[in-house]
Design an enzyme around this catalytic site. Structure first.
Site, PDB file in Angstrom:
ATOM      1  N   HIS A   1      -8.797  -8.203   1.169  1.00  0.00           N
ATOM      2  CA  HIS A   1      -7.994  -6.993   1.328  1.00  0.00           C
ATOM      3  C   HIS A   1      -6.780  -7.287   2.211  1.00  0.00           C
ATOM      4  O   HIS A   1      -6.841  -8.120   3.103  1.00  0.00           O
ATOM      5  CB  HIS A   1      -8.826  -5.871   1.948  1.00  0.00           C
ATOM      6  CG  HIS A   1      -9.750  -5.220   0.977  1.00  0.00           C
ATOM      7  ND1 HIS A   1      -9.881  -3.846   0.875  1.00  0.00           N
ATOM      8  CD2 HIS A   1     -10.576  -5.739   0.038  1.00  0.00           C
ATOM      9  CE1 HIS A   1     -10.760  -3.561  -0.068  1.00  0.00           C
ATOM     10  NE2 HIS A   1     -11.202  -4.691  -0.589  1.00  0.00           N
TER      11      HIS A   1
ATOM     12  N   GLU B   1      -9.045   4.198  -0.216  1.00  0.00           N
ATOM     13  CA  GLU B   1      -9.058   4.569   1.198  1.00  0.00           C
ATOM     14  C   GLU B   1      -7.932   5.540   1.550  1.00  0.00           C
ATOM     15  O   GLU B   1      -8.092   6.396   2.436  1.00  0.00           O
ATOM     16  CB  GLU B   1      -8.972   3.325   2.079  1.00  0.00           C
ATOM     17  CG  GLU B   1      -7.687   2.532   1.923  1.00  0.00           C
ATOM     18  CD  GLU B   1      -7.705   1.229   2.710  1.00  0.00           C
ATOM     19  OE1 GLU B   1      -8.702   0.978   3.412  1.00  0.00           O
ATOM     20  OE2 GLU B   1      -6.731   0.465   2.625  1.00  0.00           O
TER      21      GLU B   1
ATOM     22  N   HIS C   1     -15.450  -9.701   6.920  1.00  0.00           N
ATOM     23  CA  HIS C   1     -14.656 -10.444   7.892  1.00  0.00           C
ATOM     24  C   HIS C   1     -13.296  -9.769   8.040  1.00  0.00           C
ATOM     25  O   HIS C   1     -12.421  -9.939   7.192  1.00  0.00           O
ATOM     26  CB  HIS C   1     -14.420 -11.886   7.433  1.00  0.00           C
ATOM     27  CG  HIS C   1     -15.629 -12.756   7.503  1.00  0.00           C
ATOM     28  ND1 HIS C   1     -15.681 -13.994   6.897  1.00  0.00           N
ATOM     29  CD2 HIS C   1     -16.831 -12.594   8.111  1.00  0.00           C
ATOM     30  CE1 HIS C   1     -16.865 -14.541   7.123  1.00  0.00           C
ATOM     31  NE2 HIS C   1     -17.579 -13.711   7.862  1.00  0.00           N
TER      32      HIS C   1
ATOM     33  N   GLU D   1       0.812  -1.214   0.000  1.00  0.00           N
ATOM     34  CA  GLU D   1       0.000   0.000   0.000  1.00  0.00           C
ATOM     35  C   GLU D   1       0.852   1.275   0.000  1.00  0.00           C
ATOM     36  O   GLU D   1       0.692   2.152   0.857  1.00  0.00           O
ATOM     37  CB  GLU D   1      -0.973  -0.047   1.176  1.00  0.00           C
ATOM     38  CG  GLU D   1      -1.967  -1.191   1.021  1.00  0.00           C
ATOM     39  CD  GLU D   1      -2.946  -1.309   2.170  1.00  0.00           C
ATOM     40  OE1 GLU D   1      -2.779  -0.596   3.183  1.00  0.00           O
ATOM     41  OE2 GLU D   1      -3.881  -2.118   2.065  1.00  0.00           O
TER      42      GLU D   1
END
Length: 702
Positions: free
Chosen positions: A483, A508, A414, A171
């Protein structure tokens, strides 16, 4: 059609040197395999007589083995063949994919140990795939990999689009630099992330995109990552040679092998046209066909959800502020005071279901519905969630019945908090709970450091966990959107219930300080080489402080750019990520999100340059309708799109969503204009993209 042909083998002996060449079906690519005088396996790759990969070594260092598998090899046999077959994906960028390659299988034996190692090369028109194969043999059954010695020797100081090599995250923003500049730029490239373990001042991740001074585009990645450690690349910046760098486990080992065994494929995609990199299907073709016989339950989805309000800080995942410590099964939530900001409450979720039903969305995702969010992160907590216990203000049965009445599917969430053992402990119960309550898709998350402690997100053991969860989901007919998991390597061909991954810097981060305005012009050349991304586009309000006064982040994109992402960032799972009220402020722009397809018969990459722009046209499956998307980098740009791919003799209506003249990703991101024109085959559209902007076009048959 499958053809197996025995090629004439050119074997050259110069002293003790062995060599054999292999050409791609169209002849543009040529690979040469050779053994050095000391018995080291090597390969070379050329494209149109230009050197792409210089002589590069192959092999392994084996733990506690001084001889290892690096030299003293002889060739015992070779086999050559050709393969040409088309297959139909369950979902994808095209309704049919051609798998066409020439293959060379080299059988090696190590002198002195009698150990056998096979190397299989497949040469496609757009690149090379190769892997190591360990046949069953008494001299080599169980062993531990210390290092994989695969090299990719560059021909010069190429320009690279890279993120730091890291055992725990992808990321990062991409850095564009010369290979020789990676070392000096590494410190600035390593920005803070919830879990990160960079390993080298010159280590980078795949898929790695490179451009050369003589006009070549090169992409290095891997395919079919099964029961093996994730590969990074470590650069010898004196000699411009990348070596594979596997992610270690908690003991520092980089792979436990039991023969017979095949490694993942190492891939090199190459062309003199950037569009060919985006259009390559090598990664999928190097994976096995679907192992799921009945795939009727696997369906592309467009969804909204209780998510962006959580990411921006407008709402919270946690139900209460009363408890600094949570113990599942012991903490009594019935006596807790609600914090008033919890997003996953029944009434609020019903409003999302209403919005989805009204505007034609397939599903609604809800995060923060289950007990445990008050202390879920950063405490190395094993029993963190049970995935079946809702908060007092989230009525699972009521939501299920309401969604069914409205014709909307619910998407389960989850979050594991990196506790792998805990998730596997609950997996059957959690999946059964989903099926009992009408959830056919799950978004799983792996935020934070991995438990057991010392393991990394991309080590062999954790890679096996992601695969286990995926295969277990298939047993329950559940689609998976993982993710913070390992970046994809084409496994969605074999398990098409892997409908998307995040596994890169997604939307995000626009609420965590922002991403570079050209980020989405790089991702198709890097992250998307392995498979679709749940990028969660569709943000219309760029000033995050308007959602949360304590968050001064800015979404570095125009609205037109956000619309284009539904086409340029291919995924059969697409989210309209913004709050419903922001879509109602821009109903004309919102129409494109409602109209755009999810599954395609054909995709045409019209123009592309990594870090600068990507323009793609896609034909919606089973229709004659087309959708076009363009995302642009930092500089304003004009282009002409010729509609030569439309069918002759048919009239179409094009609805064009483009940046207004004064649009700019930072200064005026919401400036968008919508115009409607009649078009036909060979019509030309003149368009402009603002900095951080783009355009989106729907072309519907009259």
């Amino acid at each position: 059609m499958i053809r197996h042909l025995l090629y004439s083998i050119s074997i050259l002996f110069v002293g003790q040197i062995y060599g054999q060449s292999l050409k791609s079906p169209n002849g543009n690519l040529e690979m040469e395999f050779a053994l050095s005088t000391s018995g080291v396996p090597t390969y070379i790759l050329n494209f149109k007589e230009k050197e792409v990969i210089k002589e590069s070594k192959l092999g392994f260092l084996i733990k506690d083995d001084s001889l290892s598998l690096k030299d003293n090899f002889v060739v015992t046999d070779t086999q050559s063949s050709s393969f040409d077959q088309s297959w139909e994906p369950v979902w994808g960028e095209a309704s049919s994919i051609r798998n066409h390659y020439n293959e060379l299988l080299v059988h090696l034996k190590q002198q002195g140990t009698e150990r056998k190692l096979d190397i299989r090369f497949r040469l496609f028109d757009d690149g090379l795939g190769f892997r190591y194969e360990f046949p069953e043999q008494k001299p080599l059954i169980y062993f531990v990999i210390k290092e994989e010695l695969t090299e990719f020797a560059m021909t010069g100081d190429h320009t690279a689009f890279w993120i730091p090599g890291d055992y725990d995250t992808q990321e990062y923003n991409y850095t564009r630099s010369k290979l020789s500049e990676i070392r000096e730029k590494m410190k600035a490239a390593i920005t803070p992330i919830s879990s990160q373990t960079p390993f080298s001042p010159t280590g980078v991740q795949t898929a790695l995109m490179l451009t050369t001074q003589d006009g070549l585009y090169i992409n290095i990645h891997e395919a079919a990552l099964i029961n093996y450690s994730t590969m990074h690349l470590n650069l010898d910046d004196q000699n411009m040679v990348f070596q594979s760098w596997l992610t270690p486990d908690a003991n520092g080992d980089k792979g436990h092998v039991q023969a017979p065994f095949n490694t993942p494929w190492r891939t090199v995609i190459v062309s003199d046209d950037a569009r060919d990199i985006l259009d390559s299907k090598i990664t999928l073709n190097l994976n096995e066909p679907s192992k799921i016989e009945n795939t009727d339950w696997i369906k592309p989805m467009k969804y909204i959800g209780v998510w962006w309000e959580l990411i921006t800080g407008k709402s919270s995942w946690a139900y209460t502020n009363d408890f600094p410590s949570i113990q599942l099964g012991k903490t009594d939530y019935s006596s807790a005071k609600p914090n008033g900001t919890h997003g996953a409450n029944t009434a609020h979720v019903k409003s999302y279901i209403d919005f989805a039903a009204k505007h034609g969305f397939d599903g609604v995702l809800v995060e923060g519905w289950n007990e445990g969010w008050e202390d879920w992160y950063g405490h190395s907590k094993d029993y963190v969630f049970d995935f079946v216990s809702p908060y007092p203000d989230f009525d699972v049965k009521t939501i299920q019945e309401y969604a069914e009445q409205k014709g909307v599917e619910m998407i389960m969430h989850h979050e594991t908090s990196g506790s792998i053992r805990n998730y596997e402990r609950h997996l059957d119960t959690a999946y059964q709970f989903m099926k009992d309550h009408g959830y056919n898709a799950v978004k799983s998350g792996y935020v934070g450091d991995i438990l057991p402690r010392g393991e990394y997100h991309y080590s062999q053991w954790v890679v096996n966990h992601y695969q286990y969860a995926l295969e277990k989901a298939a047993e329950y007919e559940i689609m998976v959107n993982a993710h913070e998991a390992v970046r994809p390597t084409g496994i969605s061909r074999t398990y098409p219930n892997l409908i998307a991954n995040e596994s890169a810097r997604g939307t995000e981060y626009q609420a965590f300080g922002g991403s570079k305005a050209n980020h989405v012009t790089v991702l198709p050349f890097t992250r998307l080489i392995g498979g679709p991304m749940d990028y969660t586009p569709g943000i219309f309000e760029m000033d995050i402080s308007k959602l949360n006064p304590n968050n001064n982040s800015h979404v570095n994109s125009t609205i037109a750019n956000q619309l284009a992402l539904y086409v340029t960032m291919y995924s059969p799972l697409q989210m309209a990520a913004d709050l419903p009220e922001n879509y109602m402020r821009f109903p004309k722009a919102f129409q494109f999100i409602k109209d755009v397809a999810l599954d395609w018969d054909e995709s045409i990459y019209l123009e592309a340059e990594p870090g600068e722009y990507v323009t793609v046209a896609r034909k919606a499956k089973g229709t004659q309708d087309w959708f076009i998307g363009n995302v642009n980098g930092f500089e304003s740009r004009k282009t002409t799109v010729e509609l030569d791919f439309l069918e002759e003799g048919i009239g179409y209506t094009a609805r064009i969503y483009e940046d207004a003249k004064d649009a700019h990703y930072k200064e005026n991101p919401q400036a968008i204009k919508v115009r409607i024109v009649k078009v036909k085959k060979n019509s030309k559209l003149k368009l402009r993209s603002a900095p951080g902007g783009g355009f989106a076009i729907s072309i519907i048959k009259n």
